[in-house]
Design a protein around this motif. Structure first.
Motif, PDB file in Angstrom:
ATOM      1  N   LEU A  25      16.313 -12.861  16.897  1.00 22.52           N
ATOM      2  CA  LEU A  25      15.804 -12.163  15.707  1.00 22.52           C
ATOM      3  C   LEU A  25      16.372 -10.746  15.600  1.00 22.52           C
ATOM      4  CD1 LEU A  25      12.086 -13.358  15.778  1.00 22.52           C
ATOM      5  CD2 LEU A  25      13.762 -13.884  14.007  1.00 22.52           C
ATOM      6  N   ILE A  26      16.523 -10.076  16.739  1.00 20.03           N
ATOM      7  CA  ILE A  26      17.094  -8.720  16.740  1.00 20.03           C
ATOM      8  C   ILE A  26      18.509  -8.741  16.174  1.00 20.03           C
ATOM      9  CG2 ILE A  26      17.962  -6.868  18.234  1.00 20.03           C
ATOM     10  CD1 ILE A  26      15.661  -7.521  20.136  1.00 20.03           C
ATOM     11  N   GLY A  27      19.261  -9.785  16.525  1.00 19.00           N
ATOM     12  CA  GLY A  27      20.635  -9.880  16.043  1.00 19.00           C
ATOM     13  C   GLY A  27      20.748 -10.159  14.552  1.00 19.00           C
ATOM     14  N   GLN A  28      19.696 -10.716  13.986  1.00 17.59           N
ATOM     15  CA  GLN A  28      19.762 -11.182  12.588  1.00 17.59           C
ATOM     16  C   GLN A  28      18.996 -10.291  11.612  1.00 17.59           C
ATOM     17  OE1 GLN A  28      21.515 -14.043  12.219  1.00 17.59           O
ATOM     18  NE2 GLN A  28      21.328 -14.182  10.003  1.00 17.59           N
ATOM     19  N   LEU A 180      13.104 -21.824  13.408  1.00 14.48           N
ATOM     20  CA  LEU A 180      12.431 -20.535  13.185  1.00 14.48           C
ATOM     21  C   LEU A 180      12.999 -19.835  11.954  1.00 14.48           C
ATOM     22  CD1 LEU A 180      10.603 -18.172  13.978  1.00 14.48           C
ATOM     23  CD2 LEU A 180      12.344 -17.468  15.641  1.00 14.48           C
ATOM     24  N   GLN A 181      14.323 -19.784  11.835  1.00 12.29           N
ATOM     25  CA  GLN A 181      14.944 -19.121  10.681  1.00 12.29           C
ATOM     26  C   GLN A 181      14.544 -19.773   9.360  1.00 12.29           C
ATOM     27  OE1 GLN A 181      19.113 -17.290  11.042  1.00 12.29           O
ATOM     28  NE2 GLN A 181      19.225 -19.144  12.258  1.00 12.29           N
ATOM     29  N   ASN A 182      14.507 -21.096   9.346  1.00 12.30           N
ATOM     30  CA  ASN A 182      14.130 -21.812   8.126  1.00 12.30           C
ATOM     31  C   ASN A 182      12.701 -21.484   7.711  1.00 12.30           C
ATOM     32  OD1 ASN A 182      16.622 -23.043   7.874  1.00 12.30           O
ATOM     33  ND2 ASN A 182      16.022 -24.859   9.034  1.00 12.30           N
ATOM     34  N   LEU A 183      11.802 -21.441   8.696  1.00 10.43           N
ATOM     35  CA  LEU A 183      10.398 -21.121   8.398  1.00 10.43           C
ATOM     36  C   LEU A 183      10.253 -19.678   7.908  1.00 10.43           C
ATOM     37  CD1 LEU A 183       8.679 -22.918  11.404  1.00 10.43           C
ATOM     38  CD2 LEU A 183       8.462 -23.543   8.995  1.00 10.43           C
ATOM     39  N   LEU A 184      10.962 -18.764   8.548  1.00  4.58           N
ATOM     40  CA  LEU A 184      10.873 -17.357   8.159  1.00  4.58           C
ATOM     41  C   LEU A 184      11.426 -17.125   6.759  1.00  4.58           C
ATOM     42  CD1 LEU A 184      11.889 -15.538  11.465  1.00  4.58           C
ATOM     43  CD2 LEU A 184       9.590 -15.796  10.518  1.00  4.58           C
ATOM     44  N   ALA A 185      12.506 -17.830   6.427  1.00  6.10           N
ATOM     45  CA  ALA A 185      13.128 -17.654   5.104  1.00  6.10           C
ATOM     46  C   ALA A 185      12.151 -17.992   3.984  1.00  6.10           C
ATOM     47  CB  ALA A 185      14.372 -18.523   5.000  1.00  6.10           C
ATOM     48  N   GLN A 186      11.213 -18.888   4.272  1.00  7.36           N
ATOM     49  CA  GLN A 186      10.250 -19.328   3.252  1.00  7.36           C
ATOM     50  C   GLN A 186       8.920 -18.582   3.337  1.00  7.36           C
ATOM     51  OE1 GLN A 186       9.930 -23.719   3.452  1.00  7.36           O
ATOM     52  NE2 GLN A 186      11.808 -23.639   4.646  1.00  7.36           N
ATOM     53  N   GLN A 188       6.494 -15.561   2.917  1.00  6.75           N
ATOM     54  CA  GLN A 188       6.355 -14.324   2.148  1.00  6.75           C
ATOM     55  C   GLN A 188       5.893 -13.164   3.022  1.00  6.75           C
ATOM     56  OE1 GLN A 188       7.508 -13.708  -0.834  1.00  6.75           O
ATOM     57  NE2 GLN A 188       6.838 -11.600  -0.564  1.00  6.75           N
ATOM     58  N   ARG A 189       5.050 -13.447   4.021  1.00  7.75           N
ATOM     59  CA  ARG A 189       4.566 -12.366   4.897  1.00  7.75           C
ATOM     60  C   ARG A 189       5.740 -11.729   5.642  1.00  7.75           C
ATOM     61  NH1 ARG A 189       0.658 -16.504   7.786  1.00  7.75           N
ATOM     62  NH2 ARG A 189       2.703 -17.494   7.713  1.00  7.75           N
ATOM     63  N   TRP A 190       6.643 -12.568   6.136  1.00 10.56           N
ATOM     64  CA  TRP A 190       7.835 -12.087   6.838  1.00 10.56           C
ATOM     65  C   TRP A 190       8.749 -11.338   5.871  1.00 10.56           C
ATOM     66  CZ3 TRP A 190      10.129 -11.532  11.551  1.00 10.56           C
ATOM     67  CH2 TRP A 190      11.521 -11.427  11.585  1.00 10.56           C
ATOM     68  N   ASN A 191       9.062 -11.965   4.747  1.00  3.07           N
ATOM     69  CA  ASN A 191      10.015 -11.380   3.808  1.00  3.07           C
ATOM     70  C   ASN A 191       9.535 -10.034   3.257  1.00  3.07           C
ATOM     71  OD1 ASN A 191      12.022 -13.415   3.927  1.00  3.07           O
ATOM     72  ND2 ASN A 191      10.724 -14.753   2.700  1.00  3.07           N
ATOM     73  N   SER A 192       8.206  -9.896   3.082  1.00  2.00           N
ATOM     74  CA  SER A 192       7.670  -8.642   2.524  1.00  2.00           C
ATOM     75  C   SER A 192       7.891  -7.460   3.468  1.00  2.00           C
ATOM     76  CB  SER A 192       6.175  -8.791   2.229  1.00  2.00           C
ATOM     77  OG  SER A 192       5.440  -8.876   3.433  1.00  2.00           O
ATOM     78  N   LEU A 193       8.120  -7.728   4.750  1.00  3.11           N
ATOM     79  CA  LEU A 193       8.339  -6.646   5.720  1.00  3.11           C
ATOM     80  C   LEU A 193       9.694  -5.971   5.524  1.00  3.11           C
ATOM     81  CD1 LEU A 193       6.974  -8.454   8.896  1.00  3.11           C
ATOM     82  CD2 LEU A 193       5.976  -6.431   7.827  1.00  3.11           C
ATOM     83  N   PHE A 194      10.597  -6.639   4.824  1.00  4.96           N
ATOM     84  CA  PHE A 194      11.960  -6.125   4.711  1.00  4.96           C
ATOM     85  C   PHE A 194      12.322  -5.695   3.296  1.00  4.96           C
ATOM     86  CE2 PHE A 194      11.655  -9.060   8.255  1.00  4.96           C
ATOM     87  CZ  PHE A 194      12.072  -8.246   9.292  1.00  4.96           C
ATOM     88  N   ILE A 195      11.326  -5.668   2.422  1.00  7.09           N
ATOM     89  CA  ILE A 195      11.551  -5.197   1.054  1.00  7.09           C
ATOM     90  C   ILE A 195      11.391  -3.688   1.036  1.00  7.09           C
ATOM     91  CG2 ILE A 195      10.685  -5.221  -1.314  1.00  7.09           C
ATOM     92  CD1 ILE A 195       9.686  -8.121  -0.711  1.00  7.09           C
ATOM     93  N   ARG A 196      12.397  -3.002   0.536  1.00  6.43           N
ATOM     94  CA  ARG A 196      12.337  -1.526   0.502  1.00  6.43           C
ATOM     95  C   ARG A 196      11.962  -1.042  -0.883  1.00  6.43           C
ATOM     96  NH1 ARG A 196      14.044   0.847   5.007  1.00  6.43           N
ATOM     97  NH2 ARG A 196      15.303  -0.361   6.447  1.00  6.43           N
TER      98      ARG A 196
END
Length: 196
Positions: A25-28, A180-186, A188-196
């Motif tokens: 995850l750190i790498g991506q 893991l990547q497939n689940l994270l891509a979908q 919203q809780r994860w994706n909202s952490l990276f919205i600036r």
């Protein structure tokens, strides 16, 4: 204490690949990673906390009063270290309901909880294969039993709050990583952490 970090707890039985997958995850993604086990091993090596050393020797849980100050120091360092990475993966924490409650009381609630699921025998093989210190079959049974005893109550707290993302990690690491990547891509809780 105020930190400019968002937290993700990474839970699962011993040796399911929490550290390895966090490394991917750190790498991506723009995340940092703190392994509580690694932090405690460094504490033991420094000889500054004899009571923690004794508890770790017996594979006992560290009480929140001893653990939280150590974690807060490490998180303060991380907060200053990399301003571009504002999401912290805390791997192997909490290991008791009391640890989680103390963390939230002194810092903040996690934004997401990654829960890695793995067949016990797969975890046992990984545990024994890594050949770390005094790890043996008896120690695996002790750690796994502790995880089962404490884990259900911890998971229940976060499931009720809609914070848990379950990930099956029985497979080879690259397949588990893809999953893991497939689940994270979908998610919203994860994706909202990276919205600036």
């Amino acid at each position: 204490m105020t930190l400019n970090l968002s937290f993700i707890f990474v839970l699962g039985p011993p040796a399911v690949g929490k550290g390895t997958l966090c490394g991917h995850l750190i790498g991506q993604y723009a995340v940092q990673h703190m392994s509580v086990g690694d932090v405690l091993r460094k504490v033991v090596a420094s000889n500054n906390h004899p009571s923690i050393h004794q508890k770790l020797e017996k594979q006992e849980l560290i009480n929140p009063e001893e653990l939280l100050p150590i974690l807060k120091d490490k998180l303060s360092e991380a907060d200053l270290k990399d301003p571009e990475r504002r999401v912290m993966l805390i791997d192997g924490f909490p290991r008791s309901k009391a640890q989680g409650e103390a963390f939230e009381a002194e810092l903040v609630a996690p934004r997401l909880v990654l829960l890695f699921r793995c067949d016990k025998e797969v975890a046992r093989k990984r545990y024994l294969d890594r050949k770390r210190g005094k790890d043996d079959n008896a120690m695996f049974e002790k750690r796994y039993h502790e995880y089962e005893m404490e884990g259900e109550a911890i998971e229940s707290v976060y499931e009720k709050r809609g914070l848990v993302l379950e990930v099956q990690v029985d497979t080879e690491i690259l397949e588990s990583w893809d999953n893991l990547q497939n689940l994270l891509a979908q998610d919203q809780r994860w994706n909202s952490l990276f919205i600036r």
